[in-house]
Design a protein around this motif. Sequence first.
Motif, PDB file in Angstrom:
ATOM      1  N   GLN A 302       5.716  -9.707  -6.258  1.00  0.00           N
ATOM      2  CA  GLN A 302       4.575  -8.849  -5.982  1.00  0.00           C
ATOM      3  C   GLN A 302       5.088  -7.422  -5.972  1.00  0.00           C
ATOM      4  N   TRP A 303       4.189  -6.467  -5.954  1.00  0.00           N
ATOM      5  CA  TRP A 303       4.594  -5.077  -6.072  1.00  0.00           C
ATOM      6  C   TRP A 303       4.139  -4.284  -4.855  1.00  0.00           C
ATOM      7  N   VAL A 304       5.038  -3.447  -4.359  1.00  0.00           N
ATOM      8  CA  VAL A 304       4.805  -2.653  -3.154  1.00  0.00           C
ATOM      9  C   VAL A 304       4.479  -1.224  -3.555  1.00  0.00           C
ATOM     10  N   ASP A 305       3.382  -0.692  -3.063  1.00  0.00           N
ATOM     11  CA  ASP A 305       3.022   0.700  -3.337  1.00  0.00           C
ATOM     12  C   ASP A 305       3.977   1.645  -2.623  1.00  0.00           C
ATOM     13  N   LEU A 306       4.336   2.732  -3.296  1.00  0.00           N
ATOM     14  CA  LEU A 306       5.207   3.751  -2.716  1.00  0.00           C
ATOM     15  C   LEU A 306       4.434   5.058  -2.589  1.00  0.00           C
ATOM     16  N   ASP A 307       4.628   5.742  -1.488  1.00  0.00           N
ATOM     17  CA  ASP A 307       4.000   7.050  -1.319  1.00  0.00           C
ATOM     18  C   ASP A 307       5.089   8.118  -1.238  1.00  0.00           C
ATOM     19  N   ASN A 308       4.658   9.366  -1.237  1.00  0.00           N
ATOM     20  CA  ASN A 308       5.585  10.495  -1.226  1.00  0.00           C
ATOM     21  C   ASN A 308       6.700  10.266  -2.238  1.00  0.00           C
ATOM     22  N   VAL A 309       6.310  10.110  -3.502  1.00  0.00           N
ATOM     23  CA  VAL A 309       7.274   9.727  -4.553  1.00  0.00           C
ATOM     24  C   VAL A 309       8.093  10.918  -5.053  1.00  0.00           C
TER      25      VAL A 309
END
Length: 468
Positions: A302-309
Amino acid sequence: MICTAKARITGRMVNRRRFLKSIAAAAASPVFATGCVTNRTQTSALRSDPGKVLDLPPGYSYRVISRAGDPMSDGFVVPGAHDGMASFAGEDGRIILVCNHEMNSGWLQGSPFGDRFGALPEETRARLYDRGGDITPGLGGTTTSIYNPVSGEVEQQYLSLAGTEINCAGGATPWGSWLSCEECFESPGTGLSGLRMVTRDQRHGYVFEVPAKARGLVQARPIKAMGRFEHEACAVHETTGIIYMTEDRHHSLFYRYLPDTPGKLIDGGRLQALALKGRGTVMTHNWSTKTRVPLNTALATQWVDLDNVDPDKNDLRLRGAARGAATFARGEGLCIAGDRFAFTCTNGGPARAGQVFTYTPSPVEGTPQELEEPGKLTLIAEARADSLLQNGDNLAMAPWGDLIVCEDTASHCGLVGIRPDGSQYPLADNPYSNSELAGVCFSPDGAILFVNIQYPGMTLAITGPWPT
């Protein structure tokens, strides 16, 4: 035999699928799982090179087509540290090669500018990403070469991306461009780089796009939505336009970028990291006595969303792991392999001698439905101390279905092929320097294998009786 381009592509995809199915089966055998071929005694099948550049099998030969310090068509000189590379079809049978140069601002000896940078016209300097206060510009970037396979000569060569740093690997796109990756994380300011004080005007750690058919320097624009981290390689999922990326850290992530507009990466998009479904954060390294990722086992993802990239601190991988993303032991080379993607982890495995993984996208990749039909991660190879292949780095799929892998070891680096049955063989060897090999890629028609010797910096064109 005459065949259409479509038929060639279809045939290569079939070969690649067959390779991956076969190698996955071979990985289950004790021979392959523990390192199928013994060490460097196998290189006796190669001929010693009188020129002391690269040993090759009988019947094969190389030509040096690019060398650091040589003058280029635009008046600059070829930079050093040749790294990732891709080939594209040019006009009238020519081949376009776009090559990364893994240099930082402190390496004056390998500079494409020499002492001329301050005298360059403003129009030229404005195309650089980081001008370094017009004193110490970023010295990494890309060169583009127009190669004539009939004459065996480079007809034109020029700087195509400049002002960046540590351009390591990257990947070709289906729309005819090269994604050049900075394998660094540097911030603006003045500091010591090597033995030289340098000034940086910009943040570094980005991906840049270089159209293969561009002539001369392109305007350097970082694709910030693709993340700021120590990028290694990229590969494009042609069906969706999604970009997969590796990261060269001992506890790195495997990323994907979902562009808002496929083919227009600068328009923005979402960055995510791969996780193993239902397992929390997993170290795929297999460094301990307890194997966390078994060979030849397709694991749901599954894929994890990343913020402040685009972070101020180099912590994107740490935040991703905290959200459950899997970590890898120095993700390096990444290539398309039919309906999968193959990538190396240079320090993975109990012997820390390297791993090879594949990722199979979901039939509904990038959509909410992929939770029900997830993509699969498979560990297909782990080297041990006596394996022929050591510390795999850049890699490419050959037209006949074998995987060709560059080594990045402490010494004696070469090219190693992996057949569909999982057996390995030496394709080239560099016993003459401690330089890694890099940038392995085939010409569009599969007749020429290009590879770089990173130091002192050169590109070779290898020809011979390749398998059909």
